[in-house]
Design an enzyme around this catalytic site. Structure first.
Site, PDB file in Angstrom:
ATOM      1  N   TRP A   1      37.624  35.665  40.488  1.00 27.99           N
ATOM      2  CA  TRP A   1      36.675  36.428  39.718  1.00 27.99           C
ATOM      3  C   TRP A   1      35.816  35.544  38.990  1.00 27.99           C
ATOM      4  O   TRP A   1      36.370  34.819  38.271  1.00 27.99           O
ATOM      5  CB  TRP A   1      37.431  37.596  38.836  1.00 27.99           C
ATOM      6  CG  TRP A   1      36.431  38.327  38.195  1.00 27.99           C
ATOM      7  CD1 TRP A   1      35.566  39.286  38.620  1.00 27.99           C
ATOM      8  CD2 TRP A   1      36.849  38.921  36.810  1.00 27.99           C
ATOM      9  NE1 TRP A   1      34.990  40.021  37.631  1.00 27.99           N
ATOM     10  CE2 TRP A   1      35.950  39.862  36.473  1.00 27.99           C
ATOM     11  CE3 TRP A   1      37.658  38.257  35.754  1.00 27.99           C
ATOM     12  CZ2 TRP A   1      35.601  40.476  35.200  1.00 27.99           C
ATOM     13  CZ3 TRP A   1      37.565  39.014  34.529  1.00 27.99           C
ATOM     14  CH2 TRP A   1      36.629  40.081  34.168  1.00 27.99           C
TER      15      TRP A   1
ATOM     16  N   ASP B   1      46.877  37.748  36.287  1.00 27.26           N
ATOM     17  CA  ASP B   1      45.934  38.982  35.827  1.00 27.26           C
ATOM     18  C   ASP B   1      46.161  40.109  36.635  1.00 27.26           C
ATOM     19  O   ASP B   1      45.912  39.895  38.237  1.00 27.26           O
ATOM     20  CB  ASP B   1      44.493  38.143  36.323  1.00 27.26           C
ATOM     21  CG  ASP B   1      43.336  39.141  35.739  1.00 27.26           C
ATOM     22  OD1 ASP B   1      43.638  40.506  35.532  1.00 27.26           O
ATOM     23  OD2 ASP B   1      42.199  38.862  36.055  1.00 27.26           O
TER      24      ASP B   1
ATOM     25  N   ALA C   1      45.026  43.472  37.161  1.00 23.21           N
ATOM     26  CA  ALA C   1      44.000  44.608  37.035  1.00 23.21           C
ATOM     27  C   ALA C   1      43.884  45.597  37.679  1.00 23.21           C
ATOM     28  O   ALA C   1      43.423  46.562  37.679  1.00 23.21           O
ATOM     29  CB  ALA C   1      42.621  43.786  37.109  1.00 23.21           C
TER      30      ALA C   1
ATOM     31  N   LYS D   1      41.508  50.472  35.586  1.00 22.14           N
ATOM     32  CA  LYS D   1      41.316  51.094  37.098  1.00 22.14           C
ATOM     33  C   LYS D   1      42.384  52.118  37.412  1.00 22.14           C
ATOM     34  O   LYS D   1      42.116  53.184  37.778  1.00 22.14           O
ATOM     35  CB  LYS D   1      41.575  49.905  38.091  1.00 22.14           C
ATOM     36  CG  LYS D   1      40.083  49.193  38.369  1.00 22.14           C
ATOM     37  CD  LYS D   1      39.888  48.192  37.329  1.00 22.14           C
ATOM     38  CE  LYS D   1      38.654  47.470  37.716  1.00 22.14           C
ATOM     39  NZ  LYS D   1      38.442  46.426  36.767  1.00 22.14           N
TER      40      LYS D   1
END
Length: 408
Positions: free
Chosen positions: A127, A208, A210, A243
């Site tokens: 990212w 991470d 997410a 999310k």
């Protein structure tokens, strides 16, 4: 003073959002910005979130500050969802943060203080905001191979060869599930090999997380993080609720640090100190909603059911797109789309082909050909498939896809 400032490069995704908004074509398709959308193009408020907000409105009696590290109930609820029973709670420190990005920033600051001079290793690709924050903080960055541009899967042999160069105290940034931008994920046996490599070298993983719940399910998507927490003395986890709870604008995230039990008190104090130094008290509204949902059996069951609907919808779109491309192209060269997980996949298009998709077909995606599957619906999948073939994506030309130079 301000006249000395220099313009900063525009964020590619935010720039793309502006271009899409300004495009007058009624049939344009936004596959760029990384938010979940339903078939009508709306990012909905989940049923359980609505119910929790109503209950909170009826019962909340104060808007005073929360604790510096957020509320312990939020920490416990998130630790339960992410870690399960993988590690005792006396090994887990936590701090609420403004979104998953805030958790990453706090984690990088923690690394800078605890292990000055040590490198942070990131996947190639990753990212872009990972690199933006790391470079801003001046942390040394190295990359490890991750994505195979030919197979559109994980280059695991290359990854492990690069991780052999880890030094004790280095930090390895890993995507817990639904790799952004590729959609290609590690298998659980591969997670075990990564854990062994980290254990041999004394490097520390920063996960991470997410998209928990968007890939193979709420439990399966946390399996890699749990395995590392079980097998290693130290693990950092930066998690987002944007999310899986659909609360993007509430900016709800958490940084968790798994340490040896004797180090927990000092680590917890450091996380609170970092919050104080950066933004004082974290936002609470979203965190309180998450705590209420995870703590109420009825709300939790409804949330998990809707989250599963979201996950299955993205899988269905992946299978439809792969099938439509197979039908039109007469080959299975796009079969990887059905194998990837989460919102994103990389099509393998050149920047020129991505530009043609935008100008000729009104289809917007990031320049590296990352597309957001959730930006599609059953009617727009055939439109995308025809456009992909019209601009020649997937036809081998001898040009190998690459990313920004690897730093060693």
């Amino acid at each position: 003073m301000l006249t000395a400032l220099k313009p900063q490069p525009a964020d590619a995704i935010l720039k793309l959002m502006g271009m899409f908004k300004a495009d007058p074509r009624a049939d344009k398709i936004d596959l760029g910005v990384g938010v979940y959308k339903d078939a009508g193009g709306l990012t909905p408020v989940m049923r359980a979130v609505k119910a929790a907000e109503k209950a909170l409105w009826e019962t909340e009696v104060t808007k005073t500050y929360t604790g510096l590290a957020g509320e312990p109930d939020f920490h416990a609820a998130m630790a339960g969802m992410i870690l399960g029973d993988a590690v005792p709670r006396d090994r887990v420190s936590a701090a609420a943060t403004p979104g998953g990005t805030g958790a990453l920033r706090q984690a990088f600051d923690l690394v800078r203080i605890a292990a000055p001079g040590r490198a942070v290793w990131v996947s190639d690709p990753t990212w872009p905001n990972h690199l933006s924050i790391l470079n801003f903080l001046g942390l040394p960055v190295r990359t490890y191979r991750y994505f195979d541009a030919d197979t559109r899967g994980v280059d695991f042999d290359g990854m492990m060869a690069d991780l052999a160069g880890l030094a004790s105290g280095d930090v390895v940034l890993l995507h817990g599930c639904c790799h952004n931008p590729t959609g290609a994920n590690l298998t659980l046996p591969q997670w075990a090999e990564v854990a062994a490599a980290l254990g041999r070298t004394g490097a520390v993983p920063l996960i991470d997380l997410a998209y928990q719940g968007f890939g193979d399910g709420l439990e399966a998507d946390a399996a890699g993080a749990r395995l590392l927490a079980q097998r290693l003395p130290e693990v950092l986890i930066a998690a987002s609720c944007s999310k899986n709870f659909g609360i993007y604008r509430e900016r709800t995230g958490i940084l968790m640090a798994v340490s040896e039990a004797g180090a927990r008190e000092v680590t917890q104090g450091m996380l609170a100190w970092l919050n104080r130094a950066n933004y004082s008290f974290p936002p609470d509204h979203g965190a309180r909603l998450v705590t209420m949902i995870l703590g109420d059996p009825v709300l939790r069951a409804d949330w998990q059911a809707e989250l599963e609907e979201v996950r299955l919808n993205m899988l269905s779109l992946r299978e439809q797109l792969a099938g439509e491309l197979r039908r039109l192209a007469g080959s299975d060269r796009f079969g990887f789309i059905a194998q990837h997980r989460g919102m994103f996949s990389r099509l393998g298009a050149t920047p020129e082909q991505v530009e043609r998709l935008r100008t000729e077909h009104g289809i917007y995606m990031v320049g590296d050909s990352r597309l957001n599957i959730a930006g599609l619906n059953r009617d727009t999948v055939p439109v995308l498939a025809r456009a992909v073939l019209a601009v020649g994506i997937g036809i081998r030309s001898g040009r190998r896809e690459g990313s920004a130079g690897r730093r060693h």
